[in-house]
Design a protein around this motif. Structure first.
Motif, mmCIF file in Angstrom:
data_model
loop_
_atom_site.group_PDB
_atom_site.id
_atom_site.type_symbol
_atom_site.label_atom_id
_atom_site.label_comp_id
_atom_site.label_asym_id
_atom_site.label_seq_id
_atom_site.Cartn_x
_atom_site.Cartn_y
_atom_site.Cartn_z
ATOM 1 N N SER A 125 0.819 -1.222 0.000
ATOM 2 C CA SER A 125 0.000 0.000 0.000
ATOM 3 C C SER A 125 0.848 1.265 0.000
ATOM 4 O O SER A 125 0.520 2.243 -0.664
ATOM 5 C CB SER A 125 -0.933 0.005 1.213
ATOM 6 N N SER A 177 1.847 2.927 -3.297
ATOM 7 C CA SER A 177 0.862 3.577 -4.166
ATOM 8 C C SER A 177 0.956 5.096 -4.048
ATOM 9 O O SER A 177 1.409 5.639 -3.044
ATOM 10 C CB SER A 177 -0.551 3.108 -3.810
ATOM 11 N N HIS A 178 0.502 5.797 -5.104
ATOM 12 C CA HIS A 178 0.584 7.254 -5.127
ATOM 13 C C HIS A 178 -0.404 7.892 -4.155
ATOM 14 O O HIS A 178 -0.174 9.011 -3.691
ATOM 15 C CB HIS A 178 0.317 7.768 -6.543
ATOM 16 N N SER A 179 -1.497 7.213 -3.860
ATOM 17 C CA SER A 179 -2.535 7.806 -3.020
ATOM 18 C C SER A 179 -2.319 7.539 -1.538
ATOM 19 O O SER A 179 -3.118 7.960 -0.715
ATOM 20 C CB SER A 179 -3.913 7.268 -3.430
ATOM 21 N N LEU A 239 -0.636 11.354 2.332
ATOM 22 C CA LEU A 239 -1.619 12.423 2.387
ATOM 23 C C LEU A 239 -0.990 13.729 1.930
ATOM 24 O O LEU A 239 0.173 14.029 2.233
ATOM 25 C CB LEU A 239 -2.152 12.587 3.812
ATOM 26 N N LYS A 240 -1.765 14.507 1.172
ATOM 27 C CA LYS A 240 -1.269 15.795 0.702
ATOM 28 C C LYS A 240 -1.109 16.769 1.851
ATOM 29 O O LYS A 240 -0.175 17.575 1.882
ATOM 30 C CB LYS A 240 -2.239 16.367 -0.346
ATOM 31 N N GLU A 280 -11.386 13.470 2.878
ATOM 32 C CA GLU A 280 -11.179 13.488 1.425
ATOM 33 C C GLU A 280 -10.324 14.677 1.005
ATOM 34 O O GLU A 280 -9.564 14.589 0.045
ATOM 35 C CB GLU A 280 -12.535 13.543 0.711
ATOM 36 N N LEU A 282 -6.779 13.814 0.847
ATOM 37 C CA LEU A 282 -6.361 12.874 -0.197
ATOM 38 C C LEU A 282 -6.177 13.550 -1.542
ATOM 39 O O LEU A 282 -5.517 13.006 -2.426
ATOM 40 C CB LEU A 282 -7.399 11.752 -0.336
ATOM 41 N N THR A 283 -6.792 14.709 -1.742
ATOM 42 C CA THR A 283 -6.743 15.370 -3.050
ATOM 43 C C THR A 283 -5.656 16.425 -3.084
ATOM 44 O O THR A 283 -5.227 16.922 -2.056
ATOM 45 C CB THR A 283 -8.091 16.004 -3.351
#
Length: 281
Positions: free
Chosen positions: A176, A179-181, A184-185, A277, A280-281
């Motif tokens: 996990s 992965s790129h996601s 957290l940004k 959310e 995450l973005t």
């Protein structure tokens, strides 16, 4: 103190230099069979668990210390994943010795390590037969791993006469974080808030929302009652008129219900989901 009295020859997870030395010696080790993998699982899992605890309670460490701990943790996980790959390859190098022959065409391997269960299914390729004038469409290969309660049906495009399938279930997730996601940004707000404080704040907020919802609902029905009395007075004072519009409006108001509003806890959960959310973005 517990780490000191354990005296097991393993590095102290709180000392990064010892972890780096342990990792370097592991990378220089040329042995990569399943017995060595079992040994490394026994050694590395407690170290990774303590590193996870350190990172989850990182307020007592500086940002540089946290970065060092996370870097060595990721390096240990990557080396453990590489060890699984190398052990699987080592097993396939000598199928007759390391695998169990289920039939003349299939050999299997299964072993349970500390923190992982490994299964391998291998189709043994036989000498190529003389091709038929018209080859029939091959049936898809179906195989199962009973110890893991997993069944697999291979696509027809895969040649089932010469294939190897590995199934592994690990106690720790080794994929996990690649992965790129995963990262957290933005840093999560209230990451270190304890459960009791969160529940108290949630209770106060749910009571506040419930009060606002009750006030809005009372205001709605109060306005409806006032409008109903107004329409009834209009109808009574104009008994010689049909008052069709007023009667239709009165019927609608008598059946009126306050707009639906989600319960306070649902509203709080929705807001928390939107806030997460955003990270995450």
């Amino acid at each position: 103190w517990l780490q000191y009295v354990r005296c097991d020859g393993l590095p102290d997870p709180r000392i990064v230099t010892e972890l780096n030395t342990f990792l370097h010696l592991w990378q220089q080790n040329k042995v990569a069979d399943d017995n060595e993998l079992d040994k490394k699982f026994i050694e590395v899992l407690p170290i990774l668990e303590m590193l996870e605890n350190i990172l989850n309670n990182a307020r007592q460490y500086t940002p540089r210390q946290i970065s060092n701990y996370d870097e060595v943790r990721l390096a240990l996980r990557a080396q453990l994943a590489s060890a699984i790959e190398m052990a699987s390859y080592s097993l396939l190098r000598n199928i007759e010795k390391n695998l169990v022959s289920e039939s003349t065409k299939v050999s299997t391997y299964k072993r349970e390590f500390k923190g992982m269960r490994l299964n391998i299914w291998v189709a043994i390729k036989w000498p190529t037969k003389k091709p038929r004038p018209v080859e029939h469409e091959p049936d898809p290969v179906e195989l199962s791993f009973p110890s893991m309660k997993v069944s697999v049906k291979l696509p027809k495009i895969i040649d089932g006469s010469c294939v190897c399938v590995r199934a592994a279930r690990s106690q720790i997730d080794l994929l996990s974080e690649l992965s790129h996601s995963f990262a957290l940004k933005f840093d999560m707000p209230k990451r270190y808030e304890d459960l009791f404080s969160f529940n108290v704040k949630e209770l106060i907020e749910s009571q506040r929302l419930k009060k606002l919802q009750d006030e809005a609902r009372s205001k709605f029905y109060r306005e409806v009652r006032e409008r109903v009395r107004e329409l009834e007075n209009i109808i009574k004072t104009n008994i010689y008129l049909q008052n069709i519009k007023e009667k239709e409006e009165l019927d609608v108001l008598n059946m009126a219900e306050a707009p639906y509003v989600s319960p306070p806890r649902v509203c709080i959960a929705t807001e928390c989901g939107k806030s997460f959310e955003h990270n995450l973005t």
